[in-house]
Design an enzyme around this catalytic site. Structure first.
Site, mmCIF file in Angstrom:
data_model
loop_
_atom_site.group_PDB
_atom_site.id
_atom_site.type_symbol
_atom_site.label_atom_id
_atom_site.label_comp_id
_atom_site.label_asym_id
_atom_site.label_seq_id
_atom_site.Cartn_x
_atom_site.Cartn_y
_atom_site.Cartn_z
ATOM 1 N N ASN A 1 0.799 -1.221 0.000
ATOM 2 C CA ASN A 1 0.000 0.000 0.000
ATOM 3 C C ASN A 1 0.834 1.275 0.000
ATOM 4 O O ASN A 1 0.355 2.334 -0.365
ATOM 5 C CB ASN A 1 -0.957 0.012 1.198
ATOM 6 C CG ASN A 1 -0.276 -0.342 2.493
ATOM 7 O OD1 ASN A 1 0.331 -1.397 2.637
ATOM 8 N ND2 ASN A 1 -0.347 0.554 3.460
ATOM 9 N N CYS B 1 -2.103 4.901 7.272
ATOM 10 C CA CYS B 1 -2.142 4.150 8.528
ATOM 11 C C CYS B 1 -0.912 4.422 9.371
ATOM 12 O O CYS B 1 -0.852 4.060 10.521
ATOM 13 C CB CYS B 1 -2.226 2.660 8.245
ATOM 14 S SG CYS B 1 -3.673 2.251 7.300
#
Ligand code: PLP
Length: 376
Positions: free
Chosen positions: A150, A323
């Site tokens: 990601n 995140c």
């Protein structure tokens, strides 16, 4: 003008997803477990959505389990696989690049006594299948890796792992976190010997808070979320039919994977060519990358300063990974990048709706940032 280039964090829901959710909330709001007509209507909608998601994977509808999100799918897969096979071995093989929804599970299992082998990337961010060959042994019960990282877009050798598991006579289940790769790469689990595969709707222009776990026919895992036995007793809880409907609508609306990939590859090349000319730019995404993601460093400018500057000008990007807020990226560190490169990294992530005009607009402000904010 506004330019949203944070599509790996989340995507804007598409029109079809909005319409599907609104229709389900206003008309098909029954509990799919109820036996009366309202329940039957909701169940029929739920099952038609399951068929739609299954078609995108060339899988069977009964192989699709809806979960509360991608994180829920990853947790369910990992604890389910370990629960099913814990008597047959103690080794879990994964990578140092995994999303926290995998890596934190692994840390927990390590504390409980499992041996966790984390394969590290080379300096270009690539993970080699040879390292999996060395790590997987006859006591390995789970191999869990992402299809696409990601933060950098690195594509992992998920398509080579089944062969290695067979060669090593390992009882292992193969789990692929395909949250970033879903519909962006052609990944058909049945063809690749994948046992468990995680998806999330909000990365494909569906809503947040809904995901799915592909569970290959014949694979039996104990439930992680327990209760009323919904979703083949793998993920209990009354299904969010409206979210599921929007998920299926977004998946159907996504368009042809290869056509989108060609278009986004061209956009990625355009961006690399433009940004590569600027003094102080270093690309962190490896060669074998999903073109939807481009990670780069603007040397001498802390990531958060770039993110704020671009945001003030209507350009939305992320610092490494959404995140990883406030933490130095573990993924870039695992690649062995120096701190000044990690601390100045930003991630641009595209969608099939991104245009060249938007990219030009973004690149203009990156150039301004480099000229005005850089500490030399
Ligand atoms: N796996 C990967 C690779 C991700 O990028 C993400 C979200 O960013 C997740 C799992 C978690 O998905 P969700 O946000 O639906 O919980």
């Amino acid at each position: 003008m506004e330019c949203y280039l944070d599509n790996s964090a989340t995507t804007k829901p598409c029109q079809r997803a909005l319409e599907a959710a609104a229709a389900a909330l206003s008309e098909t709001w029954g509990n799919p477990s109820s036996l009366h007509r309202k329940g039957i209507e909701a169940r029929e909608l739920l099952e038609s959505c399951r068929r739609a998601v299954a078609r995108t994977l060339k899988s069977l509808p009964e192989e699709i389990v809806f979960t509360p999100c991608g994180t829920g799918a990853n947790n369910t897969a990992i604890f389910g696989a370990v629960g099913a096979l814990r008597r047959r071995g103690n080794r879990l093989v994964t990578t140092a690049l995994e999303h926290p929804s995998v890596s934190v599970c692994m840390e927990k299992l390590e504390r409980e006594g499992f041996e966790v082998v984390r394969i590290r990337p080379d300096a270009d961010g690539n993970i080699s299948e040879r390292d999996f060959e060395a790590a997987i042994d006859a006591r390995t019960i789970l191999v869990s890796l992402m299809s696409v990282n990601n933060e950098t877009g690195a594509v992992l050798p998920f398509d080579k792992i089944r062969e290695i598991i067979e060669k090593k006579h390992a009882p292992a289940l193969l789990h692929v976190d395909n949250v970033q790769g879903y519909l962006k790469l052609p990944v058909f689990p049945g063809e690749l010997g994948i046992d468990l595969m995680s998806l999330s709707a909000h990365k494909i222009h569906g809503p947040k808070g809904i995901g799915a776990l592909y569970v290959r026919r014949g694979v039996h895992i104990p439930p992680y979320i327990m209760g009323g036995g919904q979703e083949r007793n793998i993920c209990s809880g009354t299904q969010g039919v409206a979210s599921v409907a929007a998920f299926a609508a977004a998946a159907e609306d996504f368009g042809d994977t290869k056509t989108n990939l060609r278009r986004v590859t061209e956009l990625n090349r355009f961006m690399r060519a433009g940004l590569g000319d600027f003094d102080g730019v270093r690309f962190n995404s490896p060669e074998k990358t999903l073109p939807y993601i481009l990670n780069l460093s603007l040397l001498g400018i802390p990531s958060q300063v770039t993110v704020n500057f671009l945001s003030m000008n209507g350009v939305f990007v992320s610092a490494g990974s959404a995140c990883a807020r406030g933490h130095r990226s573990g993924v870039l560190a695992a690649m062995g990048l120096p701190p000044e490169r990690i601390d100045s990294a930003i991630r641009l992530s595209l969608s099939r709706f991104t245009t060249k005009e938007e990219l030009k607009y973004c690149m203009e402000f990156i150039e301004t940032a480099l000229k005005t904010l850089r500490k030399k």
